[in-house]
Design a protein around this motif. Structure first.
Motif, PDB file in Angstrom:
ATOM      1  N   GLU A  86      17.149  33.793  -2.664  1.00 38.53           N
ATOM      2  CA  GLU A  86      15.816  33.820  -2.045  1.00 38.53           C
ATOM      3  C   GLU A  86      14.979  34.914  -2.680  1.00 38.53           C
ATOM      4  O   GLU A  86      15.472  36.012  -2.964  1.00 38.53           O
ATOM      5  N   VAL A  87      13.698  34.598  -2.893  1.00 39.52           N
ATOM      6  CA  VAL A  87      12.804  35.491  -3.618  1.00 39.52           C
ATOM      7  C   VAL A  87      11.622  35.874  -2.735  1.00 39.52           C
ATOM      8  O   VAL A  87      10.957  35.004  -2.169  1.00 39.52           O
ATOM      9  N   VAL A  88      11.367  37.161  -2.641  1.00 39.06           N
ATOM     10  CA  VAL A  88      10.195  37.686  -1.933  1.00 39.06           C
ATOM     11  C   VAL A  88       9.247  38.240  -2.998  1.00 39.06           C
ATOM     12  O   VAL A  88       9.597  39.194  -3.712  1.00 39.06           O
ATOM     13  N   GLU A  89       8.076  37.631  -3.137  1.00 37.67           N
ATOM     14  CA  GLU A  89       7.142  37.999  -4.203  1.00 37.67           C
ATOM     15  C   GLU A  89       5.709  37.736  -3.718  1.00 37.67           C
ATOM     16  O   GLU A  89       5.387  36.621  -3.342  1.00 37.67           O
ATOM     17  N   PRO A  90       4.840  38.755  -3.707  1.00 38.86           N
ATOM     18  CA  PRO A  90       3.493  38.575  -3.166  1.00 38.86           C
ATOM     19  C   PRO A  90       2.508  37.821  -4.065  1.00 38.86           C
ATOM     20  O   PRO A  90       1.482  37.351  -3.593  1.00 38.86           O
ATOM     21  N   SER A  91       2.821  37.703  -5.355  1.00 38.14           N
ATOM     22  CA  SER A  91       1.889  37.064  -6.286  1.00 38.14           C
ATOM     23  C   SER A  91       2.192  35.580  -6.468  1.00 38.14           C
ATOM     24  O   SER A  91       3.256  35.214  -6.968  1.00 38.14           O
ATOM     25  N   ALA A  92       1.225  34.732  -6.084  1.00 40.38           N
ATOM     26  CA  ALA A  92       1.388  33.279  -6.253  1.00 40.38           C
ATOM     27  C   ALA A  92       1.537  32.923  -7.736  1.00 40.38           C
ATOM     28  O   ALA A  92       2.314  32.026  -8.100  1.00 40.38           O
ATOM     29  N   GLU A  93       0.821  33.650  -8.580  1.00 40.26           N
ATOM     30  CA  GLU A  93       0.882  33.414 -10.024  1.00 40.26           C
ATOM     31  C   GLU A  93       2.289  33.673 -10.565  1.00 40.26           C
ATOM     32  O   GLU A  93       2.830  32.885 -11.359  1.00 40.26           O
ATOM     33  N   GLN A  94       2.901  34.750 -10.103  1.00 30.71           N
ATOM     34  CA  GLN A  94       4.257  35.079 -10.542  1.00 30.71           C
ATOM     35  C   GLN A  94       5.268  34.056 -10.030  1.00 30.71           C
ATOM     36  O   GLN A  94       6.188  33.662 -10.754  1.00 30.71           O
ATOM     37  N   ILE A  95       5.094  33.602  -8.792  1.00 34.20           N
ATOM     38  CA  ILE A  95       5.997  32.588  -8.236  1.00 34.20           C
ATOM     39  C   ILE A  95       5.914  31.299  -9.043  1.00 34.20           C
ATOM     40  O   ILE A  95       6.934  30.666  -9.344  1.00 34.20           O
ATOM     41  N   THR A  96       4.705  30.919  -9.428  1.00 33.94           N
ATOM     42  CA  THR A  96       4.526  29.714 -10.253  1.00 33.94           C
ATOM     43  C   THR A  96       5.282  29.854 -11.573  1.00 33.94           C
ATOM     44  O   THR A  96       5.980  28.924 -12.009  1.00 33.94           O
ATOM     45  N   LYS A  97       5.158  31.016 -12.203  1.00 27.73           N
ATOM     46  CA  LYS A  97       5.864  31.249 -13.474  1.00 27.73           C
ATOM     47  C   LYS A  97       7.379  31.230 -13.268  1.00 27.73           C
ATOM     48  O   LYS A  97       8.121  30.715 -14.110  1.00 27.73           O
ATOM     49  N   TYR A  98       7.820  31.771 -12.147  1.00 22.10           N
ATOM     50  CA  TYR A  98       9.255  31.792 -11.808  1.00 22.10           C
ATOM     51  C   TYR A  98       9.768  30.357 -11.679  1.00 22.10           C
ATOM     52  O   TYR A  98      10.802  29.989 -12.261  1.00 22.10           O
ATOM     53  N   LYS A  99       9.032  29.528 -10.952  1.00 23.87           N
ATOM     54  CA  LYS A  99       9.443  28.124 -10.766  1.00 23.87           C
ATOM     55  C   LYS A  99       9.467  27.370 -12.090  1.00 23.87           C
ATOM     56  O   LYS A  99      10.366  26.548 -12.343  1.00 23.87           O
ATOM     57  N   GLU A 100       8.496  27.658 -12.955  1.00 25.09           N
ATOM     58  CA  GLU A 100       8.453  27.016 -14.276  1.00 25.09           C
ATOM     59  C   GLU A 100       9.661  27.422 -15.108  1.00 25.09           C
ATOM     60  O   GLU A 100      10.247  26.602 -15.832  1.00 25.09           O
ATOM     61  N   LEU A 101      10.050  28.692 -15.007  1.00 29.59           N
ATOM     62  CA  LEU A 101      11.213  29.180 -15.744  1.00 29.59           C
ATOM     63  C   LEU A 101      12.493  28.507 -15.251  1.00 29.59           C
ATOM     64  O   LEU A 101      13.338  28.087 -16.051  1.00 29.59           O
ATOM     65  N   VAL A 102      12.630  28.382 -13.937  1.00 31.70           N
ATOM     66  CA  VAL A 102      13.795  27.711 -13.349  1.00 31.70           C
ATOM     67  C   VAL A 102      13.867  26.261 -13.819  1.00 31.70           C
ATOM     68  O   VAL A 102      14.944  25.750 -14.171  1.00 31.70           O
ATOM     69  N   ALA A 103      12.705  25.595 -13.854  1.00 32.33           N
ATOM     70  CA  ALA A 103      12.647  24.176 -14.227  1.00 32.33           C
ATOM     71  C   ALA A 103      13.142  23.923 -15.652  1.00 32.33           C
ATOM     72  O   ALA A 103      13.694  22.859 -15.947  1.00 32.33           O
ATOM     73  N   LYS A 104      12.946  24.909 -16.534  1.00 34.51           N
ATOM     74  CA  LYS A 104      13.344  24.689 -17.938  1.00 34.51           C
ATOM     75  C   LYS A 104      14.644  25.420 -18.321  1.00 34.51           C
ATOM     76  O   LYS A 104      15.007  25.481 -19.487  1.00 34.51           O
ATOM     77  N   THR A 105      15.326  25.966 -17.310  1.00 39.69           N
ATOM     78  CA  THR A 105      16.584  26.670 -17.574  1.00 39.69           C
ATOM     79  C   THR A 105      17.767  25.809 -17.150  1.00 39.69           C
ATOM     80  O   THR A 105      17.773  25.240 -16.060  1.00 39.69           O
ATOM     81  N   SER A 106      18.753  25.700 -18.020  1.00 34.80           N
ATOM     82  CA  SER A 106      19.931  24.877 -17.713  1.00 34.80           C
ATOM     83  C   SER A 106      20.979  25.684 -16.943  1.00 34.80           C
ATOM     84  O   SER A 106      20.872  26.906 -16.795  1.00 34.80           O
ATOM     85  N   ASN A 107      21.994  24.997 -16.467  1.00 35.86           N
ATOM     86  CA  ASN A 107      23.139  25.607 -15.781  1.00 35.86           C
ATOM     87  C   ASN A 107      22.782  26.330 -14.474  1.00 35.86           C
ATOM     88  O   ASN A 107      23.377  27.346 -14.136  1.00 35.86           O
ATOM     89  N   LEU A 108      21.815  25.788 -13.764  1.00 36.60           N
ATOM     90  CA  LEU A 108      21.454  26.381 -12.465  1.00 36.60           C
ATOM     91  C   LEU A 108      21.813  25.446 -11.305  1.00 36.60           C
ATOM     92  O   LEU A 108      21.346  25.628 -10.183  1.00 36.60           O
ATOM     93  N   GLU A 109      22.667  24.455 -11.589  1.00 39.38           N
ATOM     94  CA  GLU A 109      22.955  23.399 -10.607  1.00 39.38           C
ATOM     95  C   GLU A 109      23.541  23.931  -9.307  1.00 39.38           C
ATOM     96  O   GLU A 109      23.308  23.377  -8.232  1.00 39.38           O
ATOM     97  N   ASN A 110      24.315  25.016  -9.406  1.00 40.43           N
ATOM     98  CA  ASN A 110      24.969  25.533  -8.191  1.00 40.43           C
ATOM     99  C   ASN A 110      24.131  26.591  -7.470  1.00 40.43           C
ATOM    100  O   ASN A 110      24.609  27.279  -6.576  1.00 40.43           O
TER     101      ASN A 110
END
Length: 294
Positions: A86-110
């Motif tokens: 779980e991530v606590v982050e006040p910046s919507a812009e940073q959260i968007t970038k975080y989600k984009e990074l997760v989307a293109k990163t492999s081996n996160l299935e678990n």
């Protein structure tokens, strides 16, 4: 300094650019990478013992680059074990970038991700109101305590959320860094946002001692190449000045005597080293590992 957004900058895009120049000209991320590779595996060695799920809480997770490095180390330590991140982050812009990074990163299935757009104090208030004090196996606060109003209360609260064998990892600038000297000498003469505190590892370890909380502290050398700051009219230097002083357009708006004084000091040995024609500001980081109550 920190990866969080600083509201002192009225020009948000200029702040983002000054922060990018800081990362480009410093060894900040390399220093963190070294810690993650060499020290973190031993620190997390027991956090998931006899657990079917490992719960990780990221406070001020930013765009997620360091978070994913931490998660990869946990995956190696506990292959196949489900991770709730779980991530606590006040910046919507940073959260968007975080989600984009997760989307293109492999081996996160678990790994299950959840993001909360809020500050650490907002998270704390929400949890306290709901009385949902769930325990966490690993909590990390990377370069974010500068933006917390009551640091001792924050430390005490998150320490109370640790499960058995759990740890908190705090990363912030070292008490032996150039930042410590800069803030002590010039903090009162620079424009300041009341929400931004000049806190280093020296202050933090004193707070932990006062709270009776056990911890270990590791210092790692990091530098920031500020050579361009001494070249008149250099765009990169101007943006680095903004970052160093937390002041938008410092180079063109600062009183000449203040600028001259800081410029002279930044070339002194207690702030920087001169190497191969470069001026390298001491950006050393402290990695503080807090233990759960035994």
């Amino acid at each position: 300094m920190a990866s969080s957004m600083r509201s002192l900058f009225s020009d948000h895009s200029r702040y983002v650019e000054s922060f990018r120049r800081f990362l480009d000209n410093s060894t900040e991320h390399q220093c963190m990478q070294e810690f993650m590779d060499k020290k973190l595996p031993g620190i997390i060695a027991r956090i998931g013992d006899a657990k079917s799920e490992i719960k990780i809480l990221s406070i001020g997770g930013g765009a997620g680059e360091i978070d994913l490095q931490i998660l990869s180390k946990v995956q190696v330590q506990y292959p196949g074990v489900h991770i709730n991140n779980e991530v606590v982050e006040p910046s919507a812009e940073q959260i968007t970038k975080y989600k984009e990074l997760v989307a293109k990163t492999s081996n996160l299935e678990n790994i299950k991700f959840a993001w909360h757009k809020e500050t650490s104090s907002e998270y704390q208030n929400r949890i306290m109101e709901k009385k949902e004090l769930q325990k966490w196996d690993f909590i990390h606060m990377i370069q974010m305590l500068y933006y917390v109003e009551d640091i001792p209360a924050t430390l005490k609260f998150f320490h109370s959320l640790l499960a058995n064998n759990a740890k908190i990892l705090i990363i912030l600038v070292s008490g032996i860094s150039g930042w410590d000297k800069l803030w002590k000498k010039y903090g009162s003469r620079l424009p300041r946002d009341d929400l931004c505190q000049y806190v280093t590892s020296s202050h933090l370890t004193q707070m932990l001692d006062n709270l009776g909380i056990k911890y270990e502290c590791y210092d790692l050398l990091s530098t920031m190449d500020i050579t361009d700051c001494f070249i008149d009219g250099n765009e990169n230097g101007d943006l680095l000045w903004d970052f160093l002083t937390e002041t938008c357009n410092f180079n063109t708006t600062a009183p000449p005597d203040l600028k001259a004084e800081i410029m002279k000091d930044l070339q002194e040995p207690e702030f920087s080293v001169k190497k191969e024609g470069k001026v390298l500001f001491n950006n050393s980081l402290s990695f503080i590992v807090v233990e759960a109550l035994s």
